[in-house]
Design a protein around this motif. Structure first.
Motif: not given
Length: 155
Positions: A83-84, A92-93, A102-103, A142-145
């Motif tokens: 359920x993510x 995660x990836x 900070x997540x 973070x930007x890529x995610x």
């Protein structure tokens, strides 16, 4: 005073002064600990949650100002492998968290961003998340995610 707020789809009644920061109610009364206390001055973003459609710094936002708006915390995005939310999967990836403090704030700010701008370029992501502080230095991840999540959400 008794205050009624809807958090992550569930109605809650808490006893708190109207000027109590929403963060304190979330963490102390509702045991939702995803939003973190960082600076207490709306400067770092660790406490970011959604109030309605807006990313909100809950450390300075009075619980009495929530009104009828829905509050969504990182716990409300999704949990459990099946359920993510797309953002959680992408973080995660891309290994977009080191210490993780900070997540939750980053995820909630990114959700607000993608709700407004479904296909942001890296410069837009950086500009929109400039107020979210991360000391670990995983900004590029973070930007890529966020870009990865944007693709999945548009599919």
């Amino acid at each position: 005073m008794s205050i009624s707020i809807k958090v992550n789809g569930k109605q809650h009644h808490v006893t708190a002064a109207a000027d109590t920061p929403l963060l304190y109610v979330l963490r102390n009364d509702l045991q939702l600990n995803g939003a973190k206390f960082g600076c207490g001055e709306a400067q770092c973003g660790a406490c970011t949650v959604m109030v309605g459609n807006d990313a909100t710094r809950s450390c300075v936002f009075p619980v009495g100002a929530v009104g009828a708006k829905q509050v969504t915390t990182v716990e409300g995005l999704g949990h459990g492998e099946q359920r993510l939310h797309a953002l959680q999967k992408a973080f995660l990836a891309e290994q977009a968290a080191q210490c993780g403090y900070c997540s939750s704030g980053m995820l909630m700010a990114a959700k607000a961003l993608l709700d407004r701008i479904p296909d942001p370029d890296p410069a837009t992501i950086r500009r929109e998340l400039a107020g979210q502080k991360c000391r670990c230095g995983v900004h590029n991840r973070i930007v890529r995610a966020i870009q990865r999540a944007a693709v999945e959400l548009r599919a």
